[in-house]
Design an enzyme around this catalytic site. Structure first.
Site, PDB file in Angstrom:
ATOM      1  N   ASN A  11      -9.186 -29.176  -9.247  1.00 18.86           N
ATOM      2  CA  ASN A  11      -9.216 -29.880 -10.534  1.00 18.86           C
ATOM      3  C   ASN A  11      -8.466 -31.205 -10.379  1.00 18.86           C
ATOM      4  O   ASN A  11      -7.247 -31.219 -10.346  1.00 18.86           O
ATOM      5  CB  ASN A  11      -8.572 -29.008 -11.620  1.00 18.86           C
ATOM      6  N   LYS A  13      -8.396 -33.613 -12.457  1.00 18.13           N
ATOM      7  CA  LYS A  13      -7.928 -34.148 -13.744  1.00 18.13           C
ATOM      8  C   LYS A  13      -8.339 -35.627 -13.856  1.00 18.13           C
ATOM      9  O   LYS A  13      -9.395 -35.995 -13.340  1.00 18.13           O
ATOM     10  CB  LYS A  13      -6.420 -33.915 -13.878  1.00 18.13           C
ATOM     11  N   HIS A  95      -9.124 -25.811 -20.667  1.00 18.91           N
ATOM     12  CA  HIS A  95      -7.905 -26.086 -19.889  1.00 18.91           C
ATOM     13  C   HIS A  95      -6.765 -26.344 -20.872  1.00 18.91           C
ATOM     14  O   HIS A  95      -6.964 -26.945 -21.929  1.00 18.91           O
ATOM     15  CB  HIS A  95      -8.133 -27.298 -18.979  1.00 18.91           C
ATOM     16  N   GLU A  97      -4.517 -28.475 -20.954  1.00 22.98           N
ATOM     17  CA  GLU A  97      -4.325 -29.886 -21.312  1.00 22.98           C
ATOM     18  C   GLU A  97      -5.314 -30.293 -22.404  1.00 22.98           C
ATOM     19  O   GLU A  97      -5.008 -31.121 -23.256  1.00 22.98           O
ATOM     20  CB  GLU A  97      -4.459 -30.770 -20.057  1.00 22.98           C
ATOM     21  N   GLU A 161      -3.673 -19.665 -16.058  1.00 16.84           N
ATOM     22  CA  GLU A 161      -2.796 -20.795 -15.745  1.00 16.84           C
ATOM     23  C   GLU A 161      -1.622 -20.785 -16.721  1.00 16.84           C
ATOM     24  O   GLU A 161      -1.752 -21.296 -17.849  1.00 16.84           O
ATOM     25  CB  GLU A 161      -3.552 -22.115 -15.887  1.00 16.84           C
ATOM     26  N   GLY A 167       1.792 -28.406 -12.963  1.00 20.43           N
ATOM     27  CA  GLY A 167       2.352 -29.722 -12.652  1.00 20.43           C
ATOM     28  C   GLY A 167       3.870 -29.753 -12.640  1.00 20.43           C
ATOM     29  O   GLY A 167       4.472 -30.824 -12.609  1.00 20.43           O
ATOM     30  N   SER A 203       0.810 -25.100 -10.002  1.00 21.28           N
ATOM     31  CA  SER A 203       1.622 -25.459  -8.821  1.00 21.28           C
ATOM     32  C   SER A 203       1.267 -24.640  -7.587  1.00 21.28           C
ATOM     33  O   SER A 203       2.134 -24.302  -6.783  1.00 21.28           O
ATOM     34  CB  SER A 203       3.118 -25.357  -9.135  1.00 21.28           C
TER      35      SER A 203
HETATM   36  P1  13P Z   1      -1.163 -28.163 -10.667  1.00 22.26           P
HETATM   37  O1  13P Z   1      -1.740 -27.442  -9.482  1.00 22.26           O
HETATM   38  O2  13P Z   1      -0.989 -29.624 -10.470  1.00 22.26           O
HETATM   39  O3  13P Z   1       0.049 -27.468 -11.187  1.00 22.26           O
HETATM   40  O4  13P Z   1      -2.273 -28.045 -11.834  1.00 22.26           O
HETATM   41  C1  13P Z   1      -2.794 -26.803 -12.131  1.00 22.26           C
HETATM   42  C2  13P Z   1      -3.934 -26.996 -13.061  1.00 22.26           C
HETATM   43  O5  13P Z   1      -3.763 -27.348 -14.200  1.00 22.26           O
HETATM   44  C3  13P Z   1      -5.276 -26.778 -12.530  1.00 22.26           C
HETATM   45  O6  13P Z   1      -6.224 -26.741 -13.543  1.00 22.26           O
END
Ligand code: 13P
Length: 245
Positions: A11, A13, A95, A97, A161, A167, A203
């Site tokens: 992903n 983003k 997601h 976010e 997640e 992150g 992460s």
């Molecule tokens: P990170 O691997 O950067 O923590 O992000 C995870 C994520 O949101 C994948 O969709």
């Protein structure tokens, strides 16, 4: 270890696609670690503007979001139908976010997943609790509620997640992740319990991938930051292949 075929999904983003992913490697993984593999599934989830270029490079692509309606007055959105027409195979739904930044509710996420299925896309549906919810001991109640409206009898993938691990560099321990994955699996319909894949995200990196992927109910990863680094992502693929090849 999982009995299901592992899926590693990158992903990206709102980041530019790594240059290495744009190389049409014609099957040579040393040139492009993001290209499809035989023993595990590898999918990239770029921004909308990079989808076509990734497809041209021979990658299996998914979108990070799709609108459930086919066409209409939805400025800034792209529909599931359009994504399918372009050549997407997968789409992320809900997601954290998007839930936080765009106010997507559990009902919205379910509508996206249903529309994805109706349009021949494979939805990867994200669930997971916030730090506050975990500190109160509510993580299981939260994911149970998030699962409630989802079309779990269909061919979908779930991504667990925990929001506090995204992150932040703070990964759920393999034990914490396994406990939640087993719980989520226990809530699936009987005939889907053994076949539906549940990915871990938050992460995940080369350093912790093996321990996470060794857990019996973790069927792959939804990887953010580490998936933007071709060398590191390549190492994660190798780890997954060695476990399941
Ligand atoms: P990170 O691997 O950067 O923590 O992000 C995870 C994520 O949101 C994948 O969709």
């Amino acid at each position: 270890m999982s009995k299901r075929k592992l899926l590693l999904a990158a992903n990206w983003k709102m980041n530019p696609a790594p240059a290495a992913a744009m190389v049409n490697a014609h099957g040579d993984r040393s040139l492009n670690p993001y290209h499809p593999h035989a023993d595990i599934d590898v999918v990239v989830l770029p921004t909308f503007v990079d989808l076509q270029r990734c497809m041209d490079a021979g990658l299996i692509i998914g979108a990070q979001y799709g609108h459930p309606e086919t066409v209409g007055a939805h400025t800034g959105d792209v529909s599931m139908a359009m994504l399918k027409k372009l050549g997407c195979r997968y789409v992320l739904c809900g997601h954290s976010e998007r839930r936080a930044n765009h106010g997507e509710t559990d009902e919205d996420v379910a509508a996206q997943a249903i529309a994805a299925l109706e349009n021949g896309l494979h939805p990867v549906i994200c669930i997971g609790e916030t730090l506050e919810e975990r500190e109160k001991g509510h993580e299981k109640t939260v994911v149970k509620k998030q699962l409630k409206h989802l079309p779990l009898e269909s061919d979908v993938t779930i991504a667990y997640e925990p929001v506090w691990a995204i992150g932040t560099g703070k990964t759920a321990t393999p034990k914490q992740a396994q406990e939640m994955h087993a719980y989520i699996r226990s809530l699936l319909p009987d005939d889907r319990r053994e076949s539906l894949r549940i990915l871990y995200g938050g992460s995940m990196k080369a350093e912790n991938a093996e321990e996470l992927l060794k857990q019996p109910d973790i069927d792959g990863g939804l990887i953010g930051g580490a998936s933007l680094k071709p060398e590191e992502f390549g190492r994660m693929i190798e780890i997954a292949e060695n476990l399941h090849g």
